[in-house]
Each structure stands twice: as C-alpha cells, then as structure tokens.
Design a protein around this motif. Sequence first.
Motif, PDB file in Angstrom:
ATOM      1  N   SER A  44      72.413  35.554  45.290  1.00  0.00           N
ATOM      2  CA  SER A  44      71.348  36.242  46.016  1.00  0.00           C
ATOM      3  C   SER A  44      71.638  37.735  46.137  1.00  0.00           C
ATOM      4  CB  SER A  44      71.145  35.620  47.399  1.00  0.00           C
ATOM      5  OG  SER A  44      72.307  35.801  48.194  1.00  0.00           O
ATOM      6  N   LEU A  45      72.905  38.114  46.018  1.00  0.00           N
ATOM      7  CA  LEU A  45      73.242  39.538  46.046  1.00  0.00           C
ATOM      8  C   LEU A  45      72.677  40.269  44.833  1.00  0.00           C
ATOM      9  CD1 LEU A  45      76.923  39.457  47.349  1.00  0.00           C
ATOM     10  CD2 LEU A  45      74.835  40.024  48.619  1.00  0.00           C
ATOM     11  N   ALA A  46      72.362  39.532  43.781  1.00  0.00           N
ATOM     12  CA  ALA A  46      71.720  40.157  42.618  1.00  0.00           C
ATOM     13  C   ALA A  46      70.354  40.696  43.033  1.00  0.00           C
ATOM     14  CB  ALA A  46      71.588  39.165  41.471  1.00  0.00           C
ATOM     15  N   TYR A  47      69.664  39.989  43.925  1.00  0.00           N
ATOM     16  CA  TYR A  47      68.380  40.503  44.412  1.00  0.00           C
ATOM     17  C   TYR A  47      68.585  41.832  45.135  1.00  0.00           C
ATOM     18  CZ  TYR A  47      64.248  41.399  47.062  1.00  0.00           C
ATOM     19  OH  TYR A  47      63.168  42.032  47.596  1.00  0.00           O
ATOM     20  N   VAL A  48      69.633  41.919  45.921  1.00  0.00           N
ATOM     21  CA  VAL A  48      69.936  43.152  46.651  1.00  0.00           C
ATOM     22  C   VAL A  48      70.138  44.296  45.659  1.00  0.00           C
ATOM     23  CG1 VAL A  48      71.574  44.284  48.203  1.00  0.00           C
ATOM     24  CG2 VAL A  48      70.927  41.880  48.589  1.00  0.00           C
ATOM     25  N   ALA A  49      70.982  44.062  44.661  1.00  0.00           N
ATOM     26  CA  ALA A  49      71.266  45.101  43.658  1.00  0.00           C
ATOM     27  C   ALA A  49      69.996  45.479  42.891  1.00  0.00           C
ATOM     28  CB  ALA A  49      72.347  44.622  42.701  1.00  0.00           C
ATOM     29  N   VAL A  50      69.222  44.491  42.496  1.00  0.00           N
ATOM     30  CA  VAL A  50      67.999  44.760  41.736  1.00  0.00           C
ATOM     31  C   VAL A  50      67.011  45.558  42.580  1.00  0.00           C
ATOM     32  CG1 VAL A  50      65.943  43.671  40.733  1.00  0.00           C
ATOM     33  CG2 VAL A  50      68.218  42.852  40.113  1.00  0.00           C
ATOM     34  N   ALA A  51      66.840  45.180  43.830  1.00  0.00           N
ATOM     35  CA  ALA A  51      65.887  45.881  44.694  1.00  0.00           C
ATOM     36  C   ALA A  51      66.284  47.340  44.883  1.00  0.00           C
ATOM     37  CB  ALA A  51      65.783  45.173  46.048  1.00  0.00           C
ATOM     38  N   VAL A  52      67.568  47.593  45.100  1.00  0.00           N
ATOM     39  CA  VAL A  52      68.038  48.964  45.307  1.00  0.00           C
ATOM     40  C   VAL A  52      67.896  49.781  44.021  1.00  0.00           C
ATOM     41  CG1 VAL A  52      70.070  50.378  45.810  1.00  0.00           C
ATOM     42  CG2 VAL A  52      69.562  48.379  47.227  1.00  0.00           C
ATOM     43  N   PHE A  53      68.358  49.225  42.911  1.00  0.00           N
ATOM     44  CA  PHE A  53      68.246  49.954  41.641  1.00  0.00           C
ATOM     45  C   PHE A  53      66.794  50.141  41.215  1.00  0.00           C
ATOM     46  CE2 PHE A  53      72.772  48.922  41.140  1.00  0.00           C
ATOM     47  CZ  PHE A  53      73.238  50.172  40.748  1.00  0.00           C
ATOM     48  N   ALA A  54      65.953  49.139  41.452  1.00  0.00           N
ATOM     49  CA  ALA A  54      64.533  49.263  41.098  1.00  0.00           C
ATOM     50  C   ALA A  54      63.873  50.367  41.915  1.00  0.00           C
ATOM     51  CB  ALA A  54      63.816  47.928  41.305  1.00  0.00           C
ATOM     52  N   TYR A  55      64.320  50.543  43.141  1.00  0.00           N
ATOM     53  CA  TYR A  55      63.792  51.619  43.974  1.00  0.00           C
ATOM     54  C   TYR A  55      64.117  52.982  43.363  1.00  0.00           C
ATOM     55  CZ  TYR A  55      63.362  54.851  47.907  1.00  0.00           C
ATOM     56  OH  TYR A  55      63.047  55.927  48.708  1.00  0.00           O
ATOM     57  N   PHE A  56      65.369  53.145  42.935  1.00  0.00           N
ATOM     58  CA  PHE A  56      65.800  54.438  42.395  1.00  0.00           C
ATOM     59  C   PHE A  56      65.368  54.658  40.939  1.00  0.00           C
ATOM     60  CE2 PHE A  56      68.881  53.990  45.906  1.00  0.00           C
ATOM     61  CZ  PHE A  56      68.615  55.177  46.564  1.00  0.00           C
ATOM     62  N   VAL A  57      65.425  53.627  40.126  1.00  0.00           N
ATOM     63  CA  VAL A  57      65.153  53.776  38.694  1.00  0.00           C
ATOM     64  C   VAL A  57      63.664  53.661  38.381  1.00  0.00           C
ATOM     65  CG1 VAL A  57      65.610  52.813  36.405  1.00  0.00           C
ATOM     66  CG2 VAL A  57      67.455  52.952  38.076  1.00  0.00           C
ATOM     67  N   PHE A  58      63.003  52.648  38.935  1.00  0.00           N
ATOM     68  CA  PHE A  58      61.603  52.389  38.608  1.00  0.00           C
ATOM     69  C   PHE A  58      60.636  52.858  39.693  1.00  0.00           C
ATOM     70  CE2 PHE A  58      63.810  48.695  36.436  1.00  0.00           C
ATOM     71  CZ  PHE A  58      63.812  49.296  35.192  1.00  0.00           C
ATOM     72  N   ARG A  59      61.181  53.425  40.757  1.00  0.00           N
ATOM     73  CA  ARG A  59      60.372  53.916  41.874  1.00  0.00           C
ATOM     74  C   ARG A  59      59.547  52.791  42.511  1.00  0.00           C
ATOM     75  NH1 ARG A  59      63.553  57.687  42.367  1.00  0.00           N
ATOM     76  NH2 ARG A  59      63.371  59.525  41.084  1.00  0.00           N
ATOM     77  N   GLU A  60      60.126  51.593  42.565  1.00  0.00           N
ATOM     78  CA  GLU A  60      59.443  50.467  43.201  1.00  0.00           C
ATOM     79  C   GLU A  60      59.556  50.581  44.715  1.00  0.00           C
ATOM     80  OE1 GLU A  60      60.690  46.696  41.623  1.00  0.00           O
ATOM     81  OE2 GLU A  60      60.062  47.212  39.595  1.00  0.00           O
ATOM     82  N   ASP A  61      58.640  49.950  45.410  1.00  0.00           N
ATOM     83  CA  ASP A  61      58.576  50.023  46.868  1.00  0.00           C
ATOM     84  C   ASP A  61      59.762  49.310  47.505  1.00  0.00           C
ATOM     85  OD1 ASP A  61      57.462  50.615  49.364  1.00  0.00           O
ATOM     86  OD2 ASP A  61      56.387  48.707  49.428  1.00  0.00           O
ATOM     87  N   LEU A  62      60.353  49.943  48.494  1.00  0.00           N
ATOM     88  CA  LEU A  62      61.423  49.334  49.285  1.00  0.00           C
ATOM     89  C   LEU A  62      61.057  49.575  50.747  1.00  0.00           C
ATOM     90  CD1 LEU A  62      64.058  47.807  48.895  1.00  0.00           C
ATOM     91  CD2 LEU A  62      65.264  49.977  48.932  1.00  0.00           C
TER      92      LEU A  62
END
Length: 144
Positions: A82-100
């Motif tokens: 489940s920590l992969a979700y944490v990493a993906v969410a954080v990186f997606a915020y910075f790299v893909f500008r996804e909503d956090l």
Amino acid sequence: MKFLPFILFTVLTNAAAQLMLKYGMMQLGPLSFAGVNPLLKILQIVFSPWVFMGLSVFVISMASHLYVLSKVELSYAYPFLSLAYVAVAVFAYFVFREDLNAMRIAGIALICVGTVFIAQGGSPIHGENELAALPTDSTREVSR
C-alpha cells in the motif's frame, strides 16, 4: 526487520512501474480501437518504450515480491504494498501535476499509520513462532 529492504525495494519498483506505465500511455494519447486490429493495437501499446519499460520494472517488482513472500508472512509483507500508492500519489503530484487534495493526504496518512502498526506487530518471518516452540538439544537432554 531483516527483510524490510527487500520489501521496500518491491514497493519502490512497483511505484516506478506504475509511473512509467502512466507516462507511456500519456505518450500514446487516448486509446481508440476503431478501425484498427485490436491485437496490433495491444502490441503497439506493449512495445512502446515507456510502457515496455514499466512492464519490465513491474516484472522485477514481482520477482522481488516473490522472494519476500518466500521469507516472510503474507499478512506482514502484503500491506507494505500500500506504500506504493503513497509513492505514486506524491510523484504523480509533482511529475504529472495530479490533484493531491486534503482527502487524499488524509488517506495517505492513514495508510502510513496502518503500515507502521502492521510492521510492529506479529512475527514477520515464516516459522519464527514455530521454531521457538520446538525443543532444542538442551531441553531434550533435560527431559531424558
């Protein structure tokens, strides 16, 4: 704790694979199977560079996970994924500008807290409890 680096490697490679797959699909644009042989379209997707790299890293992640599963209890190792979700969410915020937003951050915090609880409880190594219950040579000598 002994296998925690392998578990974290599995988590990080899983997250990296997801990010590569997303980037690869963004490069391909919206999917459309209209007027195209579906098999050719699937092959085009799989063999696009970022998707192929993501799939390859995912295979490495799964191999690492299989190694971990051979060493520790599933109920200990699996929740760490489940920590992969944490990493993906954080990186997606910075790299893909996804909503956090606040709700996602709260969910991420709960995932982290839950993972800490799981890491603290129980016997993570296969057979550790059973080995402690087995008689040793010295206890066999006393019982004779």
